[in-house]
Each structure stands twice: as C-alpha cells, then as structure tokens.
Design a protein around this motif. Structure first.
Motif, short mmCIF file in Angstrom:
data_model
loop_
_atom_site.label_atom_id
_atom_site.label_comp_id
_atom_site.label_asym_id
_atom_site.label_seq_id
_atom_site.Cartn_x
_atom_site.Cartn_y
_atom_site.Cartn_z
N LYS A 94 0.70 -10.33 -4.21
CA LYS A 94 -0.46 -9.45 -4.33
C LYS A 94 -1.46 -9.82 -3.24
O LYS A 94 -1.64 -11.00 -2.93
CB LYS A 94 -1.13 -9.58 -5.70
N VAL A 95 -2.12 -8.81 -2.70
CA VAL A 95 -3.10 -9.02 -1.64
C VAL A 95 -4.29 -9.80 -2.20
O VAL A 95 -4.86 -9.42 -3.22
CB VAL A 95 -3.58 -7.67 -1.05
N VAL A 96 -4.62 -10.92 -1.51
CA VAL A 96 -5.75 -11.75 -1.95
C VAL A 96 -6.91 -11.72 -0.96
O VAL A 96 -8.03 -12.07 -1.32
CB VAL A 96 -5.32 -13.21 -2.22
N TYR A 97 -6.63 -11.33 0.29
CA TYR A 97 -7.69 -11.31 1.29
C TYR A 97 -7.25 -10.42 2.46
O TYR A 97 -6.05 -10.34 2.74
CB TYR A 97 -7.99 -12.72 1.79
N VAL A 98 -8.21 -9.78 3.12
CA VAL A 98 -7.91 -8.87 4.23
C VAL A 98 -8.96 -9.05 5.33
O VAL A 98 -10.15 -9.17 5.04
CB VAL A 98 -7.94 -7.39 3.75
N VAL A 99 -8.50 -9.04 6.57
CA VAL A 99 -9.39 -8.95 7.74
C VAL A 99 -8.94 -7.72 8.50
O VAL A 99 -7.77 -7.60 8.87
CB VAL A 99 -9.30 -10.20 8.64
N LEU A 157 -1.27 -12.65 1.21
CA LEU A 157 -0.68 -12.40 -0.11
C LEU A 157 -0.52 -13.72 -0.85
O LEU A 157 -0.10 -14.72 -0.26
CB LEU A 157 0.71 -11.78 0.02
N GLY A 158 -0.78 -13.69 -2.15
CA GLY A 158 -0.49 -14.85 -2.98
C GLY A 158 1.00 -14.98 -3.21
O GLY A 158 1.79 -14.13 -2.79
N GLY A 163 0.84 -1.19 0.00
CA GLY A 163 0.00 0.00 0.00
C GLY A 163 0.88 1.24 0.00
O GLY A 163 1.88 1.30 -0.72
N ASP A 164 0.52 2.21 0.84
CA ASP A 164 1.32 3.44 0.95
C ASP A 164 2.31 3.38 2.10
O ASP A 164 2.81 4.42 2.53
CB ASP A 164 0.39 4.65 1.17
N GLY A 165 2.61 2.21 2.61
CA GLY A 165 3.46 2.11 3.80
C GLY A 165 4.74 1.33 3.58
O GLY A 165 4.85 0.50 2.67
N VAL A 166 5.71 1.63 4.43
CA VAL A 166 6.98 0.90 4.49
C VAL A 166 7.11 0.39 5.92
O VAL A 166 6.93 1.16 6.87
CB VAL A 166 8.18 1.81 4.14
N TYR A 167 7.44 -0.89 6.07
CA TYR A 167 7.44 -1.52 7.38
C TYR A 167 8.71 -2.33 7.60
O TYR A 167 9.27 -2.90 6.66
CB TYR A 167 6.25 -2.48 7.52
N THR A 168 9.13 -2.39 8.84
CA THR A 168 10.13 -3.35 9.25
C THR A 168 9.34 -4.54 9.77
O THR A 168 8.61 -4.43 10.75
CB THR A 168 11.04 -2.79 10.36
N ALA A 169 9.44 -5.66 9.07
CA ALA A 169 8.63 -6.83 9.39
C ALA A 169 9.49 -7.90 10.02
O ALA A 169 10.49 -8.32 9.44
CB ALA A 169 7.96 -7.36 8.13
N GLN A 170 9.09 -8.34 11.22
CA GLN A 170 9.72 -9.51 11.81
C GLN A 170 9.20 -10.72 11.05
O GLN A 170 8.03 -10.78 10.68
CB GLN A 170 9.38 -9.60 13.29
N VAL A 171 10.07 -11.70 10.82
CA VAL A 171 9.76 -12.81 9.92
C VAL A 171 9.73 -14.14 10.66
O VAL A 171 10.58 -14.40 11.51
CB VAL A 171 10.81 -12.88 8.79
N ASN A 191 -5.41 -2.72 -0.44
CA ASN A 191 -6.63 -3.30 -1.02
C ASN A 191 -6.32 -4.62 -1.70
O ASN A 191 -5.15 -4.93 -1.96
CB ASN A 191 -7.23 -2.34 -2.06
N ILE A 192 -7.37 -5.36 -2.03
CA ILE A 192 -7.19 -6.57 -2.83
C ILE A 192 -6.45 -6.16 -4.11
O ILE A 192 -6.75 -5.13 -4.72
CB ILE A 192 -8.55 -7.22 -3.18
N ASP A 193 -5.47 -6.94 -4.48
CA ASP A 193 -4.58 -6.73 -5.64
C ASP A 193 -3.48 -5.71 -5.41
O ASP A 193 -2.64 -5.50 -6.30
CB ASP A 193 -5.36 -6.38 -6.92
N SER A 194 -3.43 -5.05 -4.23
CA SER A 194 -2.25 -4.22 -3.91
C SER A 194 -1.04 -5.14 -3.91
O SER A 194 -1.13 -6.31 -3.53
CB SER A 194 -2.37 -3.59 -2.51
N GLU A 195 0.09 -4.60 -4.34
CA GLU A 195 1.31 -5.40 -4.38
C GLU A 195 2.19 -5.09 -3.19
O GLU A 195 2.37 -3.94 -2.81
CB GLU A 195 2.08 -5.13 -5.68
N ALA A 196 2.75 -6.14 -2.61
CA ALA A 196 3.74 -6.00 -1.55
C ALA A 196 5.12 -6.22 -2.16
O ALA A 196 5.25 -6.94 -3.16
CB ALA A 196 3.50 -7.00 -0.44
N ALA A 197 6.11 -5.58 -1.59
CA ALA A 197 7.48 -5.75 -2.09
C ALA A 197 8.40 -6.02 -0.89
O ALA A 197 8.46 -5.23 0.05
CB ALA A 197 7.94 -4.50 -2.83
#
Length: 162
Positions: A103-108, A98-99, A41-49, A144-150
């Motif tokens: 790409k975002v496939v579902y959101v809660v 994400l698939g 989306g419009d965000g940048v995150y440090t994600a623990q994995v 949103n659905i279909d937003s791309e994550a990188a």
C-alpha cells in the motif's frame, strides 16, 4: 550493374543492418532486463526491477527516460525510511513508497532530474518498495496514500531474474 560488384550498395545494406540492430537493441533491452507487470492506481506498468544497492543505483543512473506504461521498482529486504537520490536521474519522476503490504505510504511528485544537486527524498513512513514513474503519473492515474499496488516479485521475468 551487379550487386556483387557495387561496394556502395553493400555499404548501404550494411548500414541498414546496423541501424536495425541498434533499434532492436534499444527496443528489446528493457524486456530482457528483470521486469514485472505492476498495477497501481488506475495504471498498469512494466516495471524494471532492482533488488540490491548496486542494481538500484545502476537502474536509476542508466534509465534515460520512461514511457507512460513503464516504471522502475526498487525492492528492499526490510521496511525502513528508504532514501532516493535523484542526482543521477535523467528524467523527472513521481516517487511512490509502498509498505510491505504494497500500500502507498508516501509520495513525492515531480522530483526533478538535475545533475547539479544531491537532493534526496526520504519516505516519512517505513517502506519496503519504491516505484519511480514518469512525472505527472501519480495525478493522472489516481495514485494516493493507501492505494494498493499489485505485482508478484516471485515471478520477475528477464535475464538475471532481478
């Protein structure tokens, strides 16, 4: 009065060092754990994995909260309808699936942290990644659905390397 002879002064110095050590531990620990920089989306995150079932459960249970720039990234070895159990979650979260194409496939939105429920959330589409974000992030950051994550899961930083 000399510092060498004043046990109260040494006590205060010792206490101050302990408090600084504790603060440093909690500030630096997330950077020492496996993490990756992620855009969605419009965000940048440090994600623990977390990549294994044990790591995923522990990461969810041991994370007390997330700041706006933080996320949890759960990586699975295949695409399926992965379930997230919020029983041990200590904060309310937006959950994004994400698939394999990221790409975002579902959101809660706003999955409530509640230790008295075994509520489980399952994607309606196959997914290979699950992202947990602070509640409200999906709306604030236009995810949103279909937003791309990188993110590059081959360059995970931190001890253990995820």
């Amino acid at each position: 009065m000399s510092l060498r002879k004043d046990p109260m002064a040494w006590g205060f110095i010792g206490l101050a060092l302990i408090l600084v050590g504790i603060a440093a531990y909690f500030v630096l620990l997330p950077q020492l754990q496996p993490h990756v920089t992620m855009h969605v989306g419009d965000g940048v995150y440090t994600a623990q994995v977390a990549k294994t079932a044990t790591q995923r459960s522990a990461l969810i249970a041991e994370t007390p909260s997330l700041r706006d720039s933080q996320a949890l990234l759960l990586i699975y070895g295949s695409e399926e309808k992965w379930m997230v159990n919020v029983k041990d979650l200590k904060f309310s979260a937006d959950i994004v699936w994400l698939g394999k194409d990221k790409k975002v496939v579902y959101v809660v939105k706003n999955a409530a942290a509640d230790s008295y429920t075994d509520e489980q959330f399952v994607s309606k589409q196959n997914a290979q990644y699950v992202i947990l974000l602070p509640a409200g992030t999906v709306t604030k950051k236009s995810i949103n659905i279909d937003s791309e994550a990188a993110f590059d899961e081959t360059h995970i930083e931190g001890w253990g390397q995820g």
